[in-house]
Design a protein around this motif. Structure first.
Motif, PDB file in Angstrom:
ATOM      1  N   MET A   1      -6.538 101.361  45.662  1.00  0.00           N
ATOM      2  CA  MET A   1      -6.295 101.892  43.720  1.00  0.00           C
ATOM      3  C   MET A   1      -5.700 100.318  43.236  1.00  0.00           C
ATOM      4  O   MET A   1      -5.838  99.710  42.621  1.00  0.00           O
ATOM      5  CB  MET A   1      -7.029 102.864  43.458  1.00  0.00           C
ATOM      6  CG  MET A   1      -7.375 102.117  41.709  1.00  0.00           C
ATOM      7  SD  MET A   1      -9.156 101.289  42.211  1.00  0.00           S
ATOM      8  CE  MET A   1      -9.672 100.976  40.374  1.00  0.00           C
ATOM      9  N   LYS A   2      -4.251 100.945  43.746  1.00  0.00           N
ATOM     10  CA  LYS A   2      -3.398 100.398  43.049  1.00  0.00           C
ATOM     11  C   LYS A   2      -3.304  98.958  43.277  1.00  0.00           C
ATOM     12  O   LYS A   2      -2.772  97.935  42.614  1.00  0.00           O
ATOM     13  CB  LYS A   2      -1.601 100.882  43.227  1.00  0.00           C
ATOM     14  CG  LYS A   2      -0.622 100.708  42.463  1.00  0.00           C
ATOM     15  CD  LYS A   2       0.348 101.543  43.312  1.00  0.00           C
ATOM     16  CE  LYS A   2       0.707 102.255  42.616  1.00  0.00           C
ATOM     17  NZ  LYS A   2       1.775 103.442  42.890  1.00  0.00           N
ATOM     18  N   LYS A   3      -3.275  98.811  43.887  1.00  0.00           N
ATOM     19  CA  LYS A   3      -3.065  97.381  45.081  1.00  0.00           C
ATOM     20  C   LYS A   3      -4.621  96.458  44.478  1.00  0.00           C
ATOM     21  O   LYS A   3      -4.138  95.282  44.160  1.00  0.00           O
ATOM     22  CB  LYS A   3      -2.939  97.168  46.841  1.00  0.00           C
ATOM     23  CG  LYS A   3      -1.296  98.124  47.480  1.00  0.00           C
ATOM     24  CD  LYS A   3      -2.098  97.986  49.176  1.00  0.00           C
ATOM     25  CE  LYS A   3      -0.774  97.842  49.302  1.00  0.00           C
ATOM     26  NZ  LYS A   3      -0.323  97.930  51.000  1.00  0.00           N
ATOM     27  N   ILE A   4      -4.920  96.563  43.870  1.00  0.00           N
ATOM     28  CA  ILE A   4      -6.255  96.081  43.543  1.00  0.00           C
ATOM     29  C   ILE A   4      -5.925  96.151  42.323  1.00  0.00           C
ATOM     30  O   ILE A   4      -5.907  94.557  42.084  1.00  0.00           O
ATOM     31  CB  ILE A   4      -7.699  97.323  43.775  1.00  0.00           C
ATOM     32  CG1 ILE A   4      -8.188  96.544  44.529  1.00  0.00           C
ATOM     33  CG2 ILE A   4      -8.732  96.692  42.970  1.00  0.00           C
ATOM     34  CD1 ILE A   4      -9.210  97.817  45.515  1.00  0.00           C
ATOM     35  N   LEU A   5      -5.525  97.067  41.605  1.00  0.00           N
ATOM     36  CA  LEU A   5      -5.288  96.278  39.989  1.00  0.00           C
ATOM     37  C   LEU A   5      -4.207  95.614  39.935  1.00  0.00           C
ATOM     38  O   LEU A   5      -4.244  94.080  38.704  1.00  0.00           O
ATOM     39  CB  LEU A   5      -4.284  98.043  39.217  1.00  0.00           C
ATOM     40  CG  LEU A   5      -5.717  98.503  38.961  1.00  0.00           C
ATOM     41  CD1 LEU A   5      -5.647  99.702  38.727  1.00  0.00           C
ATOM     42  CD2 LEU A   5      -6.759  97.814  38.137  1.00  0.00           C
ATOM     43  N   LEU A   6      -2.811  96.100  41.166  1.00  0.00           N
ATOM     44  CA  LEU A   6      -1.933  94.443  41.236  1.00  0.00           C
ATOM     45  C   LEU A   6      -2.747  93.711  41.243  1.00  0.00           C
ATOM     46  O   LEU A   6      -2.149  92.297  40.466  1.00  0.00           O
ATOM     47  CB  LEU A   6      -0.916  95.194  41.400  1.00  0.00           C
ATOM     48  CG  LEU A   6      -0.357  96.140  41.327  1.00  0.00           C
ATOM     49  CD1 LEU A   6       1.103  96.859  42.606  1.00  0.00           C
ATOM     50  CD2 LEU A   6       0.268  96.201  39.600  1.00  0.00           C
ATOM     51  N   LEU A   7      -3.476  93.053  41.938  1.00  0.00           N
ATOM     52  CA  LEU A   7      -3.705  91.766  42.536  1.00  0.00           C
ATOM     53  C   LEU A   7      -4.968  91.526  41.182  1.00  0.00           C
ATOM     54  O   LEU A   7      -5.077  90.360  41.216  1.00  0.00           O
ATOM     55  CB  LEU A   7      -4.772  92.155  43.877  1.00  0.00           C
ATOM     56  CG  LEU A   7      -4.088  91.709  44.583  1.00  0.00           C
ATOM     57  CD1 LEU A   7      -5.015  92.176  45.966  1.00  0.00           C
ATOM     58  CD2 LEU A   7      -2.746  90.783  45.143  1.00  0.00           C
ATOM     59  N   TYR A   8      -6.081  92.276  40.064  1.00  0.00           N
ATOM     60  CA  TYR A   8      -6.708  92.301  39.450  1.00  0.00           C
ATOM     61  C   TYR A   8      -5.831  91.044  37.880  1.00  0.00           C
ATOM     62  O   TYR A   8      -6.040  90.449  37.436  1.00  0.00           O
ATOM     63  CB  TYR A   8      -7.361  93.270  39.029  1.00  0.00           C
ATOM     64  CG  TYR A   8      -7.861  93.206  37.740  1.00  0.00           C
ATOM     65  CD1 TYR A   8      -9.130  92.191  38.514  1.00  0.00           C
ATOM     66  CD2 TYR A   8      -8.240  94.170  36.228  1.00  0.00           C
ATOM     67  CE1 TYR A   8     -10.111  92.372  37.328  1.00  0.00           C
ATOM     68  CE2 TYR A   8      -9.359  93.868  35.859  1.00  0.00           C
ATOM     69  CZ  TYR A   8     -10.227  92.627  35.425  1.00  0.00           C
ATOM     70  OH  TYR A   8     -11.325  92.724  35.125  1.00  0.00           O
ATOM     71  N   ILE A   9      -4.107  91.883  37.873  1.00  0.00           N
ATOM     72  CA  ILE A   9      -3.281  91.447  36.534  1.00  0.00           C
ATOM     73  C   ILE A   9      -3.323  90.175  36.578  1.00  0.00           C
ATOM     74  O   ILE A   9      -3.438  88.927  35.792  1.00  0.00           O
ATOM     75  CB  ILE A   9      -1.628  91.740  37.169  1.00  0.00           C
ATOM     76  CG1 ILE A   9      -1.845  93.359  36.753  1.00  0.00           C
ATOM     77  CG2 ILE A   9      -0.843  91.489  35.920  1.00  0.00           C
ATOM     78  CD1 ILE A   9      -0.372  93.526  37.236  1.00  0.00           C
ATOM     79  N   SER A 324       2.883  95.506  34.951  1.00  0.00           N
ATOM     80  CA  SER A 324       2.486  95.995  36.474  1.00  0.00           C
ATOM     81  C   SER A 324       3.510  96.386  37.147  1.00  0.00           C
ATOM     82  O   SER A 324       3.274  97.490  37.588  1.00  0.00           O
ATOM     83  CB  SER A 324       2.973  94.458  36.726  1.00  0.00           C
ATOM     84  OG  SER A 324       2.890  94.322  38.369  1.00  0.00           O
ATOM     85  N   GLY A 325       4.875  96.522  36.429  1.00  0.00           N
ATOM     86  CA  GLY A 325       5.840  97.835  36.698  1.00  0.00           C
ATOM     87  C   GLY A 325       4.931  99.160  36.641  1.00  0.00           C
ATOM     88  O   GLY A 325       5.531  99.856  37.307  1.00  0.00           O
ATOM     89  N   LEU A 326       4.630  98.916  34.873  1.00  0.00           N
ATOM     90  CA  LEU A 326       4.450 100.473  35.237  1.00  0.00           C
ATOM     91  C   LEU A 326       3.498 100.748  35.489  1.00  0.00           C
ATOM     92  O   LEU A 326       3.584 102.300  36.603  1.00  0.00           O
ATOM     93  CB  LEU A 326       3.649 100.469  33.622  1.00  0.00           C
ATOM     94  CG  LEU A 326       4.757 100.634  32.459  1.00  0.00           C
ATOM     95  CD1 LEU A 326       4.476 100.298  31.382  1.00  0.00           C
ATOM     96  CD2 LEU A 326       5.898 101.400  32.663  1.00  0.00           C
ATOM     97  N   LEU A 327       2.630  99.823  36.900  1.00  0.00           N
ATOM     98  CA  LEU A 327       1.903 100.571  37.021  1.00  0.00           C
ATOM     99  C   LEU A 327       2.056 101.188  39.006  1.00  0.00           C
ATOM    100  O   LEU A 327       1.864 102.140  39.543  1.00  0.00           O
ATOM    101  CB  LEU A 327       0.413  99.751  37.473  1.00  0.00           C
ATOM    102  CG  LEU A 327      -0.725  99.529  35.903  1.00  0.00           C
ATOM    103  CD1 LEU A 327      -1.375  98.506  36.677  1.00  0.00           C
ATOM    104  CD2 LEU A 327      -1.002 100.728  35.994  1.00  0.00           C
ATOM    105  N   LYS A 328       3.322  99.692  38.935  1.00  0.00           N
ATOM    106  CA  LYS A 328       3.754 100.151  40.320  1.00  0.00           C
ATOM    107  C   LYS A 328       5.275 101.708  40.528  1.00  0.00           C
ATOM    108  O   LYS A 328       4.763 102.592  41.262  1.00  0.00           O
ATOM    109  CB  LYS A 328       4.812  99.209  40.880  1.00  0.00           C
ATOM    110  CG  LYS A 328       4.721  97.764  40.899  1.00  0.00           C
ATOM    111  CD  LYS A 328       5.035  96.599  40.985  1.00  0.00           C
ATOM    112  CE  LYS A 328       5.071  95.509  41.662  1.00  0.00           C
ATOM    113  NZ  LYS A 328       5.839  94.735  41.512  1.00  0.00           N
ATOM    114  N   ASN A 329       5.291 102.178  38.740  1.00  0.00           N
ATOM    115  CA  ASN A 329       5.417 103.788  39.106  1.00  0.00           C
ATOM    116  C   ASN A 329       4.680 104.475  38.836  1.00  0.00           C
ATOM    117  O   ASN A 329       5.191 105.782  38.356  1.00  0.00           O
ATOM    118  CB  ASN A 329       6.887 103.466  37.697  1.00  0.00           C
ATOM    119  CG  ASN A 329       7.574 102.045  38.554  1.00  0.00           C
ATOM    120  OD1 ASN A 329       8.380 102.804  39.346  1.00  0.00           O
ATOM    121  ND2 ASN A 329       8.620 101.358  36.858  1.00  0.00           N
ATOM    122  N   GLY A 334       0.915 104.664  30.008  1.00  0.00           N
ATOM    123  CA  GLY A 334       2.268 104.167  29.836  1.00  0.00           C
ATOM    124  C   GLY A 334       1.879 102.102  29.438  1.00  0.00           C
ATOM    125  O   GLY A 334       1.721 101.655  28.900  1.00  0.00           O
ATOM    126  N   ALA A 335       1.257 102.135  30.785  1.00  0.00           N
ATOM    127  CA  ALA A 335       0.703 100.457  31.332  1.00  0.00           C
ATOM    128  C   ALA A 335      -0.897 100.519  29.921  1.00  0.00           C
ATOM    129  O   ALA A 335      -1.529  99.971  29.475  1.00  0.00           O
ATOM    130  CB  ALA A 335      -0.068 100.680  32.615  1.00  0.00           C
TER     131      ALA A 335
END
Length: 403
Positions: A1-9, A324-329, A334-335
């Motif tokens: 899910m996290k990777k999908i969201l980051l690609l979505y950015i 993006s940085g907040l989601l990685k963490n 916060g995001a």
């Protein structure tokens, strides 16, 4: 899910950019485009003459009650076209705050913008006769402080933050103004200043001025074209060397040579880079990134609005990078805080709303997700983005899960 969201950015941010359409520009009865402001004539008692000024209001001025910083541009008639275009571009991108532009037309720049009389021993291409009418800068500065600035602030919704921009003789006048009346302006864009004037008397004055001011809360950009010639580049270096030796506290400044442009051609680039430097604090600080918390982030946002006005915002990409940085963490809440702020400041960027809806869904806030998707539908309709059907499918899917 996290990777999908980051690609979505990336995809939603690109869509956000394409959501921006040019604002309508007023037409004359003959279908000529306006957009550079309106000319006004001020009857100056200080100068004992009528002074033309061009006033350009930021996009959306009439639709809000916000107050705006003012940039006063010397040689306004010659610089108004590229200045307005640059300011509008940078404002749309969130790289600077929206500004009221006051272009001060020149009637006799050799008189008004020079701090002292150029006698026979002056150099810089004036020959042996000097410039008889020169030395009017003190009077012209009184016109600014006693008449023009009060007029602007009485008739327009101004924020206290003031900027002075000048090129060549205008740059000389800007340096003179900084040292003669340091409280009048908060920031300066000094372009290719004619510091050769009267054997570099401004540099001589600077040696005392910067030594005697331990604290100076100003922001100044000193720029010059890399192809500028005799009388300009080395003289500017000698002036900034004085600053290096005695830099006051809170004095934010930068000096650079840009490209290979000559004296006149450099104005457009110097205006652009000068504005970017003055508002460089719209970037996110490393401390805020590394030690993020909602309260500190919102406090920093409020600090920028206090400094430059409530319409101030960071570039959309800055907010997206922070998300993006907040989601990685793993800091999804916060995001959401950052993305809510971004969508408030960029109400026409559909991608920010759809991205926010995804995060609401991820945190089981389905009602907020639906509400945010609905906002995206309205944006898509308004700007003809063709995303209504896909967004409606997301809304229908979420509503089914609520039953």
């Amino acid at each position: 899910m996290k990777k999908i969201l980051l690609l979505y950015i990336f995809s939603v941010f690109q869509l956000s950019i394409h959501a921006q359409l040019a604002e309508k520009i007023e037409l004359t009865p003959n279908n000529e485009l306006l957009g550079l402001g309106k000319q006004y004539i001020l009857k100056s008692e200080v100068l004992n003459e009528e002074r033309p000024v061009i006033i350009s209001l930021p996009v959306g001025y009439d639709d809000s009650q916000a107050n705006y910083p003012v940039i006063y541009v010397l040689d306004g008639l010659g610089n108004i076209k590229h200045t307005i275009g640059t300011i509008e571009l940078l404002t749309e991108s969130g790289l600077i705050s929206p500004l009221i532009v006051v272009g001060i037309e020149s009637l006799d720049r050799s008189r008004d913008l020079t701090p002292s009389n150029a006698g026979q021993d002056a150099y810089g291409g004036v020959g042996n006769v000097g410039i008889p009418q020169s030395g009017g800068a003190p009077k012209f500065l009184r016109f600014l402080s006693k008449e023009l600035i009060p007029y602007i602030e009485a008739n327009y919704r101004t924020h206290p933050y003031r900027i002075l921009e000048g090129h060549s003789f205008g740059g000389l006048f800007s340096v003179f103004t900084l040292m003669d009346s340091p409280g009048l302006f908060d920031a300066f864009i000094v372009e290719a200043p004619a510091l050769w004037w009267n054997k570099e008397e401004m540099t001589t004055k600077a040696k005392t001025f910067f030594k005697s001011n331990e604290t100076l809360n100003k922001t100044i950009y000193f720029g010059i074209g890399g192809g500028d010639g005799w009388g300009m580049r080395q003289e500017l270096i000698r002036y900034v060397d004085v600053i290096k030796e005695n830099t006051p506290k809170n004095f934010k400044w930068f000096h650079e040579e840009v490209g290979d442009e000559d004296h006149d051609a450099s104005r457009l680039l110097l205006n652009y880079y000068g504005l970017r430097f003055l508002f460089s604090d719209l970037k996110i600080g490393e401390d805020l990134i590394n030690n993020f918390n909602d309260k500190a982030f919102l406090k920093a946002e409020q600090g920028l609005m206090d400094k430059y006005g409530v319409k101030t915002r960071r570039p959309a990409g800055v907010y997206v990078d922070l998300v993006s940085g907040l989601l990685k963490n793993g800091n999804t809440l916060g995001a959401i805080t950052v993305l809510k702020r971004a969508s408030e400041t960029y109400p026409n960027y559909i991608g920010l709303f759809t991205y926010l809806a995804k995060l609401y869904e991820k945190t089981d806030q389905k009602n907020k997700a639906i509400e945010t998707y609905l906002q995206g539908v309205e944006i898509s309709k308004k700007y003809k983005l063709g995303q209504e059907e896909d967004l409606q499918k997301e809304i229908d899917r979420l509503r089914k899960t609520q039953n």
